[in-house]
Write a protein that holds these residues in place. Structure first.
Motif, PDB file in Angstrom:
ATOM      1  N   TYR A  23      -4.521  -7.328  -8.030  1.00 30.12           N
ATOM      2  CA  TYR A  23      -4.056  -6.733  -9.289  1.00 30.12           C
ATOM      3  C   TYR A  23      -5.183  -5.972  -9.979  1.00 30.12           C
ATOM      4  O   TYR A  23      -4.965  -4.881 -10.510  1.00 30.12           O
ATOM      5  N   LEU A  56      -5.459  -6.806 -17.392  1.00 29.70           N
ATOM      6  CA  LEU A  56      -4.903  -5.618 -16.747  1.00 29.70           C
ATOM      7  C   LEU A  56      -4.433  -4.699 -17.862  1.00 29.70           C
ATOM      8  O   LEU A  56      -3.576  -5.102 -18.667  1.00 29.70           O
ATOM      9  N   LEU A  93       1.732   2.578  -7.548  1.00 26.66           N
ATOM     10  CA  LEU A  93       1.926   1.152  -7.804  1.00 26.66           C
ATOM     11  C   LEU A  93       3.086   0.595  -6.984  1.00 26.66           C
ATOM     12  O   LEU A  93       2.996  -0.503  -6.425  1.00 26.66           O
ATOM     13  N   LEU A  97       2.411  -2.459  -4.487  1.00 29.94           N
ATOM     14  CA  LEU A  97       3.013  -3.747  -4.832  1.00 29.94           C
ATOM     15  C   LEU A  97       4.143  -4.145  -3.891  1.00 29.94           C
ATOM     16  O   LEU A  97       4.382  -5.337  -3.672  1.00 29.94           O
ATOM     17  N   ASP A 121       5.944  -8.594  -5.180  1.00 31.49           N
ATOM     18  CA  ASP A 121       4.768  -8.324  -4.353  1.00 31.49           C
ATOM     19  C   ASP A 121       4.605  -9.411  -3.288  1.00 31.49           C
ATOM     20  O   ASP A 121       5.393 -10.356  -3.216  1.00 31.49           O
ATOM     21  N   TRP A 127       7.630  -7.213 -10.275  1.00 33.00           N
ATOM     22  CA  TRP A 127       7.139  -6.072 -11.055  1.00 33.00           C
ATOM     23  C   TRP A 127       8.248  -5.055 -11.237  1.00 33.00           C
ATOM     24  O   TRP A 127       8.840  -4.602 -10.256  1.00 33.00           O
TER      25      TRP A 127
END
Length: 133
Positions: A23, A56, A93, A97, A121, A127
């Protein structure tokens, strides 16, 4: 009196540090704030993550490695929702992911945004990736 604080906590069974580092590699302004490891006397395996705090994109998360097996894991009913600044970032992303994970909703315009995708993921964390209208 201390200010109340709510932090997302992710429990893994042996992959906390690997997931955290993954991450961290994906998001800007990401860093490890602290990490505490199990010592030789336990209770978990020596060197495994007892607790780690990381950020993050300015948001704080905690993670740990449970040394006890549980009959539950992550579920998509709780997910990380990421508004991406542009389509290239969303695509990047989504690719990273979803690799080794599972696509729950493929990239498309579902009417509530220009482009959206939902993945689990490879660690089981869910996500939702969104390109706002």
């Amino acid at each position: 009196m201390a200010e109340q604080k709510i932090t997302t906590f992710l429990m893994f069974e042996g992959a906390a540090e690997e997931a955290m580092n993954f991450y961290l590699s994906l998001f800007d302004d990401a860093k490890v704030v602290s990490i505490q490891r199990h010592r030789p006397e336990g209770p978990g395996p020596e060197g495994s993550v007892m607790t780690a705090v990381f950020t993050l994109a300015g948001r704080e998360f905690m993670c740990s490695d449970s040394f006890v097996h549980h009959d539950f894991s992550f579920t998509p009913s709780v997910s990380m929702f990421v508004d991406c600044p542009d389509e290239a970032e969303l695509d990047r992303l989504y690719a990273a992911l979803s690799e080794g994970g599972a696509v729950l909703m493929g990239l498309a315009n579902y009417g509530f945004s220009r482009k959206f995708g939902w993945v689990n993921d490879r660690f089981g964390v869910s996500w939702q990736l969104n390109l706002p209208a």
